[in-house]
Design a protein around this motif. Structure first.
Motif, PDB file in Angstrom:
ATOM      1  N   PRO A  49      75.171   7.768  30.231  1.00 38.68           N
ATOM      2  CA  PRO A  49      74.069   8.046  29.300  1.00 38.68           C
ATOM      3  C   PRO A  49      74.047   9.519  28.915  1.00 38.68           C
ATOM      4  O   PRO A  49      74.177  10.402  29.774  1.00 38.68           O
ATOM      5  CB  PRO A  49      72.824   7.665  30.113  1.00 38.68           C
ATOM      6  N   THR A  99      64.930  -0.011  24.271  1.00 39.00           N
ATOM      7  CA  THR A  99      65.072   1.431  24.460  1.00 39.00           C
ATOM      8  C   THR A  99      66.438   1.810  23.908  1.00 39.00           C
ATOM      9  O   THR A  99      67.309   0.940  23.734  1.00 39.00           O
ATOM     10  CB  THR A  99      64.992   1.848  25.945  1.00 39.00           C
ATOM     11  N   TYR A 100      66.630   3.086  23.630  1.00 41.72           N
ATOM     12  CA  TYR A 100      67.919   3.539  23.085  1.00 41.72           C
ATOM     13  C   TYR A 100      68.492   4.609  23.997  1.00 41.72           C
ATOM     14  O   TYR A 100      67.864   5.648  24.221  1.00 41.72           O
ATOM     15  CB  TYR A 100      67.729   4.088  21.668  1.00 41.72           C
ATOM     16  N   GLU A 101      69.670   4.347  24.563  1.00 44.73           N
ATOM     17  CA  GLU A 101      70.336   5.274  25.468  1.00 44.73           C
ATOM     18  C   GLU A 101      71.819   5.336  25.116  1.00 44.73           C
ATOM     19  O   GLU A 101      72.630   4.602  25.694  1.00 44.73           O
ATOM     20  CB  GLU A 101      70.157   4.829  26.921  1.00 44.73           C
ATOM     21  N   ASP A 131      70.747  -3.589  30.649  1.00 44.67           N
ATOM     22  CA  ASP A 131      71.543  -2.742  29.757  1.00 44.67           C
ATOM     23  C   ASP A 131      72.261  -3.622  28.746  1.00 44.67           C
ATOM     24  O   ASP A 131      72.984  -4.559  29.119  1.00 44.67           O
ATOM     25  CB  ASP A 131      72.564  -1.929  30.552  1.00 44.67           C
ATOM     26  N   GLY A 175      71.091   0.778  25.824  1.00 46.73           N
ATOM     27  CA  GLY A 175      69.651   0.741  25.998  1.00 46.73           C
ATOM     28  C   GLY A 175      69.266  -0.613  26.558  1.00 46.73           C
ATOM     29  O   GLY A 175      70.127  -1.456  26.857  1.00 46.73           O
ATOM     30  N   THR A 177      72.160  12.474  28.290  1.00 43.43           N
ATOM     31  CA  THR A 177      70.826  13.006  28.547  1.00 43.43           C
ATOM     32  C   THR A 177      70.862  14.525  28.565  1.00 43.43           C
ATOM     33  O   THR A 177      71.918  15.133  28.795  1.00 43.43           O
ATOM     34  CB  THR A 177      70.279  12.504  29.895  1.00 43.43           C
ATOM     35  N   THR A 193      66.802   1.128  35.091  1.00 47.37           N
ATOM     36  CA  THR A 193      65.804   1.627  34.146  1.00 47.37           C
ATOM     37  C   THR A 193      65.116   0.467  33.432  1.00 47.37           C
ATOM     38  O   THR A 193      63.947   0.571  33.061  1.00 47.37           O
ATOM     39  CB  THR A 193      66.447   2.552  33.105  1.00 47.37           C
TER      40      THR A 193
END
Length: 308
Positions: free
Chosen positions: A115, A250-252, A225, A134, A117, A183
């Motif tokens: 990811p 979510t966007y990862e 995921d 995500g 970050t 997550t």
């Protein structure tokens, strides 16, 4: 007035300290291409059990989506440096060793699904994204159409899908699963608490367990995921009875890790990825690992590819 010998020595010493300091604090891997050119070798790291991005085959060879992309990077490095031969050394990585592989100089590029970050970018740099990851969701083909529509289309971002009627009515009294310690599990728990939804959570230890719960009806949805859901659904014996929803909750974005402040090497990496995304056979390449991409995924890669 002539400058004293002592002042000359002091001035020279100061200059020497500045030069040494500059060299000492230069990024340790800023000359990746120089090292590759001198050794005719490229060190690529991968995880042996991170399917579909990287894994070890029965023949102990690295394979996977990220591994295949890194092979394209290796081809580009060889061409860019005009090397007659380039030895590619695949280094298996696990745990803390994987996390520090770039900083410690163990590998030149980590071919995994990391990811992107801000905190991680304090230690390493990243390629352009290799996947729009995500939290995603998989349901059974027998799931009520209303449930699929609420999950996949929901409401505008200003009015979350979990709030209000009829969405709330459709989602309540359902059992939702996610993978323990991920997550996605934290995201699911937070959503249910925030909107006080009368629903049950059933965490599972693996994607396979989650898929089995969806197929036999014990869970209405499995959250996880997105790329891993796509992989396990595509490889399932009951793939025809599963639907991976298109929506990202979510966007990862995921990227390949390389050393910071090594822009020449990063340029080659990003060029190789951009050329792969723009190639006519990229749909086929992508399908090998995740099944046929939807139009949103195709658009993502088209927009991610950098122009020359």
């Amino acid at each position: 007035m002539p400058i004293s010998k002592g002042r000359w020595i002091a001035t020279g010493a100061s200059i020497f300290v500045i030069v040494v300091s500059a060299v000492g604090f230069a990024p340790a891997h800023a000359q990746t291409l120089d090292r590759v050119r001198a050794s005719s070798s490229l060190k690529l790291g991968y995880e042996a059990d991170a399917r579909p991005f990287s894994f070890k085959t029965d023949n102990d060879a690295p394979d996977g989506y990220a591994v295949a992309l890194c092979n394209k990077v290796a081809d580009s490095v060889k061409a860019e440096l005009k090397l007659p031969q380039l030895a590619v050394e695949w280094v298996p990585l696990t745990g803390e060793a994987r996390a520090r592989a770039i900083q410690d100089g163990v590998v030149d590029l980590v071919c995994g699904a990391e990811p992107v970050t801000l905190s991680r970018r304090q230690q390493v740099s990243f390629s352009i994204p290799i996947f729009p990851s995500g939290t995603g969701a998989v349901v059974s083909t027998s799931a009520p159409l209303a449930l699929r529509e609420v999950l996949e289309y929901g409401e505008p971002s200003s009015r979350p899908v979990w709030r209000g009627s009829p969405a709330r009515t459709i989602l309540e009294n359902k059992t939702f699963s996610s993978i323990t310690g991920t997550t996605s599990e934290h995201w699911l728990s937070d959503k249910i608490k925030t909107f006080q939804l009368a629903a049950t959570t059933a965490s599972v230890d693996s994607f396979q367990q989650g898929i089995e719960r969806v197929l036999d009806g014990r869970s209405a949805v499995l959250f996880g995921d997105m790329p891993l859901l796509m992989d396990v659904a595509a490889r399932s014996d009951n793939s025809g009875n599963l639907v991976v929803l298109k929506r990202h909750f979510t966007y990862e974005p995921l990227g390949l890790e390389l050393a910071r402040a090594d822009e020449d090497f990063r340029l080659i990496v990003d060029r190789a990825l951009s050329q792969a995304y723009a190639a006519q056979n990229f749909r086929t390449f992508f399908t090998t690992w995740f099944g046929p991409p939807d139009e949103a995924t195709v658009t993502f890669f088209q927009q991610t590819a950098l122009p020359e």
